[in-house]
Write an enzyme that holds these catalytic residues in place. Structure first.
Site, PDB file in Angstrom:
ATOM      1  N   GLN A  86      -6.329   7.789   4.556  1.00 16.16           N
ATOM      2  CA  GLN A  86      -6.778   8.440   3.325  1.00 16.16           C
ATOM      3  C   GLN A  86      -6.647   9.960   3.454  1.00 16.16           C
ATOM      4  O   GLN A  86      -7.035  10.556   4.456  1.00 16.16           O
ATOM      5  CB  GLN A  86      -8.240   8.038   3.032  1.00 16.16           C
ATOM      6  CG  GLN A  86      -8.773   8.533   1.705  1.00 16.16           C
ATOM      7  CD  GLN A  86      -8.054   7.938   0.484  1.00 16.16           C
ATOM      8  OE1 GLN A  86      -7.508   6.843   0.540  1.00 16.16           O
ATOM      9  NE2 GLN A  86      -8.039   8.669  -0.609  1.00 16.16           N
TER      10      GLN A  86
ATOM     11  N   LYS B   2     -10.302   0.547  -2.855  1.00 10.37           N
ATOM     12  CA  LYS B   2      -9.108  -0.111  -2.299  1.00 10.37           C
ATOM     13  C   LYS B   2      -9.496  -1.377  -1.525  1.00 10.37           C
ATOM     14  O   LYS B   2      -8.854  -2.423  -1.669  1.00 10.37           O
ATOM     15  CB  LYS B   2      -8.337   0.865  -1.401  1.00 10.37           C
ATOM     16  CG  LYS B   2      -7.659   1.972  -2.197  1.00 10.37           C
ATOM     17  CD  LYS B   2      -7.121   3.114  -1.330  1.00 10.37           C
ATOM     18  CE  LYS B   2      -6.619   4.247  -2.220  1.00 10.37           C
ATOM     19  NZ  LYS B   2      -6.143   5.420  -1.484  1.00 10.37           N
TER      20      LYS B   2
ATOM     21  N   ASP C 268       1.576   3.476   1.447  1.00  9.40           N
ATOM     22  CA  ASP C 268       1.363   4.591   0.524  1.00  9.40           C
ATOM     23  C   ASP C 268       2.696   5.179   0.056  1.00  9.40           C
ATOM     24  O   ASP C 268       2.731   5.925  -0.924  1.00  9.40           O
ATOM     25  CB  ASP C 268       0.591   5.718   1.244  1.00  9.40           C
ATOM     26  CG  ASP C 268      -0.890   5.729   0.913  1.00  9.40           C
ATOM     27  OD1 ASP C 268      -1.246   5.386  -0.222  1.00  9.40           O
ATOM     28  OD2 ASP C 268      -1.679   6.093   1.810  1.00  9.40           O
TER      29      ASP C 268
HETATM   30  N1  GUN Z   1      -5.654  10.731  -1.549  1.00 11.08           N
HETATM   31  C1  GUN Z   1      -5.502  10.797  -2.904  1.00 11.08           C
HETATM   32  N2  GUN Z   1      -4.675   9.825  -3.327  1.00 11.08           N
HETATM   33  C2  GUN Z   1      -4.292   9.132  -2.236  1.00 11.08           C
HETATM   34  C3  GUN Z   1      -3.453   7.991  -2.050  1.00 11.08           C
HETATM   35  O1  GUN Z   1      -2.854   7.430  -2.986  1.00 11.08           O
HETATM   36  N3  GUN Z   1      -3.330   7.570  -0.761  1.00 11.08           N
HETATM   37  C4  GUN Z   1      -3.957   8.171   0.280  1.00 11.08           C
HETATM   38  N4  GUN Z   1      -3.753   7.685   1.505  1.00 11.08           N
HETATM   39  N5  GUN Z   1      -4.745   9.231   0.137  1.00 11.08           N
HETATM   40  C5  GUN Z   1      -4.907   9.694  -1.119  1.00 11.08           C
END
Ligand code: GUN
Length: 297
Positions: free
Chosen positions: A98, A54, A121
Protein backbone atom coordinates in the site's frame (compact mmCIF):
# COMPACT_ATOMS: atom_id res chain seq x y z
CA UNK A 1 -29.49 18.91 -19.77
CA UNK A 2 -28.72 16.70 -16.82
CA UNK A 3 -26.04 14.06 -17.13
CA UNK A 4 -26.65 10.36 -16.76
CA UNK A 5 -24.94 8.93 -13.71
CA UNK A 6 -22.13 6.41 -14.15
CA UNK A 7 -22.84 4.02 -11.29
CA UNK A 8 -19.46 2.65 -10.24
CA UNK A 9 -20.89 0.86 -7.24
CA UNK A 10 -23.21 -1.16 -9.47
CA UNK A 11 -20.60 -1.95 -12.14
CA UNK A 12 -18.02 -2.88 -9.48
CA UNK A 13 -20.61 -5.29 -8.06
CA UNK A 14 -20.98 -6.89 -11.49
CA UNK A 15 -17.20 -7.23 -11.90
CA UNK A 16 -16.99 -8.80 -8.46
CA UNK A 17 -19.85 -11.21 -9.28
CA UNK A 18 -17.91 -12.32 -12.36
CA UNK A 19 -14.68 -12.78 -10.38
CA UNK A 20 -16.57 -14.73 -7.67
CA UNK A 21 -17.94 -17.13 -10.30
CA UNK A 22 -14.52 -17.52 -11.96
CA UNK A 23 -12.84 -18.17 -8.60
CA UNK A 24 -15.45 -20.81 -7.89
CA UNK A 25 -14.83 -22.48 -11.30
CA UNK A 26 -11.08 -22.29 -10.72
CA UNK A 27 -11.43 -24.05 -7.36
CA UNK A 28 -13.86 -26.60 -8.81
CA UNK A 29 -11.06 -27.63 -11.19
CA UNK A 30 -8.96 -28.61 -8.18
CA UNK A 31 -6.91 -25.41 -7.81
CA UNK A 32 -6.33 -23.69 -4.48
CA UNK A 33 -8.01 -20.27 -4.05
CA UNK A 34 -6.08 -17.21 -5.30
CA UNK A 35 -4.00 -15.55 -2.57
CA UNK A 36 -3.26 -11.84 -2.17
CA UNK A 37 -0.50 -10.71 0.19
CA UNK A 38 -1.03 -7.13 1.37
CA UNK A 39 1.75 -5.10 2.99
CA UNK A 40 0.96 -2.01 5.06
CA UNK A 41 3.85 0.04 6.43
CA UNK A 42 2.92 2.30 9.36
CA UNK A 43 -0.56 3.24 10.49
CA UNK A 44 -1.76 5.92 8.11
CA UNK A 45 -5.56 5.98 8.74
CA UNK A 46 -6.52 6.37 5.06
CA UNK A 47 -4.24 3.47 4.06
CA UNK A 48 -5.84 1.31 6.76
CA UNK A 49 -9.29 2.10 5.34
CA UNK A 50 -8.16 1.28 1.78
CA UNK A 51 -6.44 -2.00 2.68
CA UNK A 52 -9.44 -2.92 4.85
CA UNK A 53 -11.75 -2.44 1.84
CA UNK A 54 -9.44 -4.59 -0.31
CA UNK A 55 -9.30 -7.51 2.14
CA UNK A 56 -13.07 -7.36 2.64
CA UNK A 57 -13.56 -7.56 -1.13
CA UNK A 58 -11.20 -10.56 -1.26
CA UNK A 59 -13.34 -12.38 1.30
CA UNK A 60 -16.44 -11.48 -0.70
CA UNK A 61 -15.18 -13.09 -3.92
CA UNK A 62 -13.36 -16.09 -2.43
CA UNK A 63 -9.79 -14.81 -2.66
CA UNK A 64 -7.63 -15.56 0.36
CA UNK A 65 -5.61 -12.71 1.78
CA UNK A 66 -3.29 -11.71 4.58
CA UNK A 67 -2.13 -8.24 5.62
CA UNK A 68 1.34 -7.78 7.06
CA UNK A 69 1.39 -4.59 9.14
CA UNK A 70 4.94 -3.32 9.56
CA UNK A 71 6.41 -0.63 11.80
CA UNK A 72 7.05 2.63 9.98
CA UNK A 73 10.67 2.38 11.13
CA UNK A 74 11.34 -0.72 8.99
CA UNK A 75 14.46 -0.39 6.82
CA UNK A 76 14.40 -0.66 3.04
CA UNK A 77 16.63 -3.73 3.33
CA UNK A 78 14.21 -5.52 5.67
CA UNK A 79 11.15 -4.62 3.60
CA UNK A 80 12.78 -5.74 0.36
CA UNK A 81 13.91 -9.01 1.95
CA UNK A 82 10.32 -9.72 2.98
CA UNK A 83 9.04 -8.98 -0.54
CA UNK A 84 11.66 -11.34 -2.01
CA UNK A 85 10.33 -14.08 0.29
CA UNK A 86 6.82 -13.45 -1.04
CA UNK A 87 8.19 -13.52 -4.61
CA UNK A 88 9.46 -17.07 -4.20
CA UNK A 89 6.49 -18.34 -2.19
CA UNK A 90 4.32 -20.38 -4.59
CA UNK A 91 1.29 -20.05 -2.33
CA UNK A 92 1.22 -16.26 -2.97
CA UNK A 93 -0.25 -15.08 -6.29
CA UNK A 94 -0.41 -11.31 -5.83
CA UNK A 95 1.61 -8.83 -3.75
CA UNK A 96 0.30 -5.36 -2.92
CA UNK A 97 2.35 -2.80 -1.02
CA UNK A 98 0.00 0.00 0.00
CA UNK A 99 1.24 3.47 -0.93
CA UNK A 100 2.30 6.01 0.18
CA UNK A 101 5.29 4.63 2.07
CA UNK A 102 7.06 6.52 4.89
CA UNK A 103 9.46 9.08 3.43
CA UNK A 104 12.66 7.13 4.23
CA UNK A 105 11.53 4.37 1.82
CA UNK A 106 11.67 4.73 -1.96
CA UNK A 107 8.42 3.50 -3.47
CA UNK A 108 10.20 2.99 -6.82
CA UNK A 109 12.78 0.71 -5.21
CA UNK A 110 10.19 -1.21 -3.24
CA UNK A 111 7.83 -1.70 -6.21
CA UNK A 112 10.70 -2.81 -8.42
CA UNK A 113 11.50 -5.54 -5.87
CA UNK A 114 8.07 -7.14 -6.40
CA UNK A 115 8.10 -9.91 -9.01
CA UNK A 116 6.26 -8.29 -11.95
CA UNK A 117 4.26 -11.51 -12.37
CA UNK A 118 2.77 -10.90 -8.89
CA UNK A 119 2.39 -7.11 -9.28
CA UNK A 120 -1.42 -6.97 -9.20
CA UNK A 121 -1.31 -3.18 -8.78
CA UNK A 122 0.35 -2.86 -12.20
CA UNK A 123 2.96 -0.46 -10.78
CA UNK A 124 6.16 -2.38 -11.65
CA UNK A 125 8.21 -0.87 -14.52
CA UNK A 126 7.76 -4.12 -16.47
CA UNK A 127 3.96 -3.75 -16.35
CA UNK A 128 4.05 0.01 -16.96
CA UNK A 129 6.41 -0.54 -19.90
CA UNK A 130 4.32 -3.33 -21.36
CA UNK A 131 1.21 -1.13 -21.04
CA UNK A 132 3.00 1.56 -23.09
CA UNK A 133 3.90 -1.08 -25.67
CA UNK A 134 0.29 -2.33 -25.83
CA UNK A 135 1.42 -5.73 -24.55
CA UNK A 136 -0.45 -7.96 -22.05
CA UNK A 137 0.31 -6.78 -18.51
CA UNK A 138 -1.21 -6.08 -15.11
CA UNK A 139 -2.98 -2.76 -15.49
CA UNK A 140 -3.19 -0.16 -12.75
CA UNK A 141 -6.56 -0.74 -11.08
CA UNK A 142 -8.08 2.75 -11.03
CA UNK A 143 -7.59 3.61 -14.73
CA UNK A 144 -8.50 0.03 -15.69
CA UNK A 145 -11.70 0.54 -13.68
CA UNK A 146 -12.47 3.73 -15.63
CA UNK A 147 -12.03 1.85 -18.94
CA UNK A 148 -14.35 -0.86 -17.61
CA UNK A 149 -17.00 1.80 -16.85
CA UNK A 150 -16.78 3.09 -20.45
CA UNK A 151 -17.19 -0.47 -21.71
CA UNK A 152 -20.19 -1.15 -19.48
CA UNK A 153 -22.05 2.00 -20.54
CA UNK A 154 -20.93 1.72 -24.20
CA UNK A 155 -19.28 5.13 -23.95
CA UNK A 156 -17.14 5.39 -27.08
CA UNK A 157 -13.54 6.42 -26.63
CA UNK A 158 -12.12 5.85 -30.13
CA UNK A 159 -11.18 9.07 -31.95
CA UNK A 160 -12.56 11.24 -29.12
CA UNK A 161 -10.50 13.95 -27.48
CA UNK A 162 -9.71 12.74 -23.96
CA UNK A 163 -8.15 15.11 -21.43
CA UNK A 164 -6.61 13.81 -18.21
CA UNK A 165 -5.90 16.19 -15.34
CA UNK A 166 -3.15 14.75 -13.15
CA UNK A 167 -0.04 12.84 -14.15
CA UNK A 168 0.54 10.52 -11.18
CA UNK A 169 2.08 7.07 -11.66
CA UNK A 170 -0.99 5.46 -10.08
CA UNK A 171 -3.78 7.15 -12.03
CA UNK A 172 -3.13 10.00 -14.50
CA UNK A 173 -0.21 8.61 -16.42
CA UNK A 174 -1.50 5.02 -16.95
CA UNK A 175 -4.97 6.50 -17.62
CA UNK A 176 -3.59 8.56 -20.50
CA UNK A 177 -1.75 5.49 -21.83
CA UNK A 178 -4.91 3.36 -21.73
CA UNK A 179 -7.01 6.06 -23.38
CA UNK A 180 -4.58 6.41 -26.25
CA UNK A 181 -3.54 2.79 -26.92
CA UNK A 182 -5.36 0.25 -29.05
CA UNK A 183 -5.34 -2.77 -26.78
CA UNK A 184 -6.94 -0.92 -23.90
CA UNK A 185 -9.85 -0.07 -26.25
CA UNK A 186 -8.61 3.51 -26.19
CA UNK A 187 -7.58 5.03 -29.50
CA UNK A 188 -8.47 8.52 -28.25
CA UNK A 189 -6.50 11.67 -28.96
CA UNK A 190 -5.17 12.24 -25.47
CA UNK A 191 -3.92 15.30 -23.60
CA UNK A 192 -2.36 15.23 -20.13
CA UNK A 193 -2.62 18.32 -17.95
CA UNK A 194 -0.71 18.72 -14.69
CA UNK A 195 0.43 21.28 -12.17
CA UNK A 196 2.55 23.08 -14.79
CA UNK A 197 -0.31 23.45 -17.25
CA UNK A 198 -0.78 27.20 -17.73
CA UNK A 199 -4.39 27.44 -18.79
CA UNK A 200 -6.38 24.39 -17.74
CA UNK A 201 -9.65 25.58 -19.31
CA UNK A 202 -7.98 25.91 -22.73
CA UNK A 203 -7.70 22.10 -22.70
CA UNK A 204 -10.71 21.01 -20.64
CA UNK A 205 -13.19 23.00 -22.75
CA UNK A 206 -12.22 20.87 -25.77
CA UNK A 207 -12.50 17.53 -23.98
CA UNK A 208 -15.12 15.01 -25.14
CA UNK A 209 -13.95 12.91 -22.19
CA UNK A 210 -12.50 14.59 -19.09
CA UNK A 211 -10.80 12.54 -16.40
CA UNK A 212 -9.93 14.46 -13.25
CA UNK A 213 -7.35 13.03 -10.87
CA UNK A 214 -5.79 16.12 -9.35
CA UNK A 215 -6.64 15.74 -5.66
CA UNK A 216 -8.15 19.24 -5.47
CA UNK A 217 -11.73 19.60 -4.24
CA UNK A 218 -14.05 21.14 -6.84
CA UNK A 219 -11.21 22.06 -9.22
CA UNK A 220 -13.40 21.59 -12.31
CA UNK A 221 -16.36 23.93 -12.65
CA UNK A 222 -19.16 24.05 -15.23
CA UNK A 223 -17.58 26.85 -17.27
CA UNK A 224 -14.51 24.66 -17.86
CA UNK A 225 -16.35 21.78 -19.56
CA UNK A 226 -17.80 21.28 -23.00
CA UNK A 227 -21.55 20.73 -23.42
CA UNK A 228 -22.21 16.98 -23.58
CA UNK A 229 -18.79 15.90 -22.25
CA UNK A 230 -18.22 12.68 -20.31
CA UNK A 231 -16.83 13.54 -16.88
CA UNK A 232 -14.94 11.06 -14.72
CA UNK A 233 -14.02 12.26 -11.23
CA UNK A 234 -11.24 10.23 -9.61
CA UNK A 235 -10.78 12.64 -6.68
CA UNK A 236 -11.67 11.67 -3.12
CA UNK A 237 -11.14 14.64 -0.82
CA UNK A 238 -12.16 15.07 2.80
CA UNK A 239 -13.66 18.48 3.46
CA UNK A 240 -14.96 19.75 6.80
CA UNK A 241 -18.71 19.30 7.28
CA UNK A 242 -20.28 20.19 10.63
CA UNK A 243 -23.59 18.58 9.66
CA UNK A 244 -21.98 15.15 9.40
CA UNK A 245 -21.27 12.94 12.43
CA UNK A 246 -17.69 12.35 11.29
CA UNK A 247 -17.10 16.09 10.92
CA UNK A 248 -16.18 15.74 7.26
CA UNK A 249 -17.63 14.67 3.93
CA UNK A 250 -16.07 13.22 0.80
CA UNK A 251 -16.07 15.34 -2.32
CA UNK A 252 -14.48 14.86 -5.71
CA UNK A 253 -12.31 17.10 -7.88
CA UNK A 254 -15.37 18.14 -9.88
CA UNK A 255 -18.12 20.54 -8.82
CA UNK A 256 -20.73 17.82 -9.38
CA UNK A 257 -23.89 19.94 -9.04
CA UNK A 258 -22.97 22.53 -11.65
CA UNK A 259 -21.06 20.22 -14.03
CA UNK A 260 -23.82 17.59 -14.21
CA UNK A 261 -26.08 20.16 -15.90
CA UNK A 262 -23.66 20.38 -18.84
CA UNK A 263 -22.26 16.85 -19.10
CA UNK A 264 -23.77 13.83 -20.86
CA UNK A 265 -22.32 11.34 -18.35
CA UNK A 266 -20.76 11.90 -14.93
CA UNK A 267 -19.36 9.82 -12.06
CA UNK A 268 -20.44 10.71 -8.51
CA UNK A 269 -18.14 10.80 -5.46
CA UNK A 270 -18.49 8.55 -3.57
CA UNK A 271 -19.89 5.64 -5.60
CA UNK A 272 -18.14 6.37 -8.87
CA UNK A 273 -14.58 5.31 -9.61
CA UNK A 274 -13.63 4.28 -6.04
CA UNK A 275 -15.41 0.90 -5.94
CA UNK A 276 -13.98 0.06 -9.39
CA UNK A 277 -10.38 0.21 -8.10
CA UNK A 278 -11.07 -2.58 -5.62
CA UNK A 279 -13.05 -4.65 -8.14
CA UNK A 280 -10.22 -4.48 -10.69
CA UNK A 281 -7.74 -5.57 -8.02
CA UNK A 282 -9.85 -8.70 -7.52
CA UNK A 283 -9.76 -9.30 -11.27
CA UNK A 284 -5.96 -8.84 -11.40
CA UNK A 285 -5.43 -11.22 -8.46
CA UNK A 286 -7.43 -13.93 -10.22
CA UNK A 287 -5.41 -13.34 -13.43
CA UNK A 288 -2.22 -13.70 -11.36
CA UNK A 289 -3.41 -17.00 -9.85
CA UNK A 290 -4.34 -18.33 -13.27
CA UNK A 291 -1.03 -17.11 -14.74
CA UNK A 292 -3.09 -15.58 -17.52
CA UNK A 293 -0.84 -12.59 -18.20
CA UNK A 294 2.52 -14.30 -17.74
CA UNK A 295 2.07 -17.99 -18.55
CA UNK A 296 4.64 -20.43 -17.18
CA UNK A 297 6.37 -22.27 -19.97
N1 GUN B 1 -2.46 4.11 -2.71
C1 GUN B 1 -3.47 4.77 -3.34
N2 GUN B 1 -3.99 4.00 -4.32
C2 GUN B 1 -3.31 2.84 -4.31
C3 GUN B 1 -3.42 1.64 -5.08
O1 GUN B 1 -4.24 1.50 -6.00
N3 GUN B 1 -2.54 0.66 -4.74
C4 GUN B 1 -1.62 0.79 -3.75
N4 GUN B 1 -0.79 -0.23 -3.51
N5 GUN B 1 -1.50 1.89 -3.02
C5 GUN B 1 -2.35 2.90 -3.30
Amino acid sequence: MSAEIIDGKKVAGLVRDRVREDVSDWKAKGNRPPFLQVVLVGDDPASRVYTGAKTKACEDVGIETKTEILQDTISAKELKALIREYNTDDSIDGILVQLPLPSHLSSHDVIETIDHRKDVDGFHPMNVGRLSLDQPCFKSCTPAGVMELFKHYSIGVKAKHAVVIGASNIVGSPMATMLSRENSSGKATTTICHKYTKDLTLHTINADILIVAAGQPHLVKAEMVKEGAVIVDVGINRVADETSEKGYKLVGDVDFESVKKKASWITPVPGGVGPMTVAMLMKNTLLAAKKSIYPVD
